[in-house]
Write a protein that holds these residues in place. Sequence first.
Motif, PDB file in Angstrom:
ATOM      1  N   GLY A  37      10.306  99.255  31.104  1.00 15.26           N
ATOM      2  CA  GLY A  37      11.804  98.855  31.563  1.00 15.26           C
ATOM      3  C   GLY A  37      12.772  99.446  31.102  1.00 15.26           C
ATOM      4  N   THR A  91      17.274 100.948  30.760  1.00 12.15           N
ATOM      5  CA  THR A  91      17.212  99.859  31.772  1.00 12.15           C
ATOM      6  C   THR A  91      17.990 100.311  32.761  1.00 12.15           C
ATOM      7  N   SER A  95      16.388 100.687  36.112  1.00 11.64           N
ATOM      8  CA  SER A  95      15.828  99.503  36.915  1.00 11.64           C
ATOM      9  C   SER A  95      16.823  98.801  37.788  1.00 11.64           C
ATOM     10  N   ARG A 113      15.781  99.892  41.533  1.00 10.51           N
ATOM     11  CA  ARG A 113      14.486  99.348  41.888  1.00 10.51           C
ATOM     12  C   ARG A 113      14.781  98.691  43.223  1.00 10.51           C
ATOM     13  N   GLU A 164       8.197  94.483  37.211  1.00  8.61           N
ATOM     14  CA  GLU A 164       8.997  94.256  35.884  1.00  8.61           C
ATOM     15  C   GLU A 164       8.391  93.490  34.745  1.00  8.61           C
TER      16      GLU A 164
END
Length: 336
Positions: free
Chosen positions: A108, A111, A114, A117, A124
Motif C-alpha cells: 500500500g 500511499t 493508491s 486505484r 488493499e
Amino acid sequence: MKGDDAAVGNALHAEKSQQEGHIWGSMRRTAFILGSSLLLTVAFWNSVTWHLQRFWGASGCFWQAQWERLLSNFEGKEWILFIIGAALVPGLLFWAFNGLLLVVDTTGKPTFISRYRIQLGKNEPVDPVKLHQSIRTVLFNQYLISLPMVVSLYPVLKWWGDPCRRELPTFHWFLLELVIFTLIEEVFFYYSHRLLHHPAFYKKIHKKHHEWTAPIGVISLYAHPIEHVASNMLPVTVGPLVMGSHLSSITVWFSLALLITSISHCGYHLPFLPSPEFHDYHHLKFNQCYGVLGVLDHLHGTDILFKQTKAYERHVVLLGFTPLSESIPDSPKKME
C-alpha cells in the motif's frame, strides 16, 4: 397447429438470418475501418514522420554500429542473440514494471499511488496466497510455454528473411511494422478472446484468468496454458512472422505488448500512461470490452454498456495528477 409451427419456423429463420446479417455487416465494417486506417497511415506517412525521421537519421549510424558490434560478438551464435532480444529483454522489462506495482499492491506504499486505484476497496492489500499462486502460473507460462515458442520462431524467421540480418530496418519501415502488428493483434485477440467466453470454453479455460475481478499487473499472463498460447502469444507473434521482422523490431514490439497488457491489468489509472479503464471493466463485468483498441468492440456492439458508465468517461489519458475517480466520481447511488 401446422400453421402455427410454420409461423414459428419462419420467425426463427428470419431471426437467424437477421443475426447472420448483423455479424456479416459487422465484419464488413471492421474490414472497412481497418483498411481505411491503413490507407490513411500510408497517405500521411511522409508528413507525419518527417521530423521523427530527421531524428532517426541523426542517430541511425550510432545504432547501426552498436548492432554490428553485437553481431560480431555473437558471430555463429546468432540464435542466442535472438533469445536475448525476443525473450530476455521483454521479460526483464515485464518484471521490472510489475515489480514496482507489486510493492504498492502488497504494502500500500507509497500511499499516493493508491489514490489512482480504479476499483476502490479492492486489493488493499492483495491476497498473498492468491498472488503467490498466480505468480507461479505466470512463471510457468513465461518459461515453459512462451520461451519455447519464441525459440521456435527463430528457424522460421531465419528461413523467411533472417531476424539477425546486418542492416537495421529504416524508421519508416519500423513504424509500418508497428501499425501492422497492432492491427493484427487487435483482430486475433478480439476474436480469440471472445471465443474463450463461449460457454464451451469459458468454464474449463478462460475462467482461470477471470478469477481476478479486480486485476493487478502481473496477472496479465495469469491464464490457462491453452489461453496463453491462443490469446496471449499468437496475436503478438503473427505480425513479426508475416512481416519477416528484424530482431530490433521484435524486441521493441514484444516489450511494448507486455508493458501495455500490464498497464491494462494494473488496476491503477496512473498519470500519463494509457488508460486501463477499458479492460478493467471487462474483468468487472465479463461480457464487455473484449479487444485491445476497442475498434472491434465498437463494430460488434460489445462496448454498449461500458459507454453508459463513468468508467467510459474516465477512459482517457490522465494529463494531471488529480485521480479521475475524484474528478469524475461515481454517482451517489452507485457509491452507496
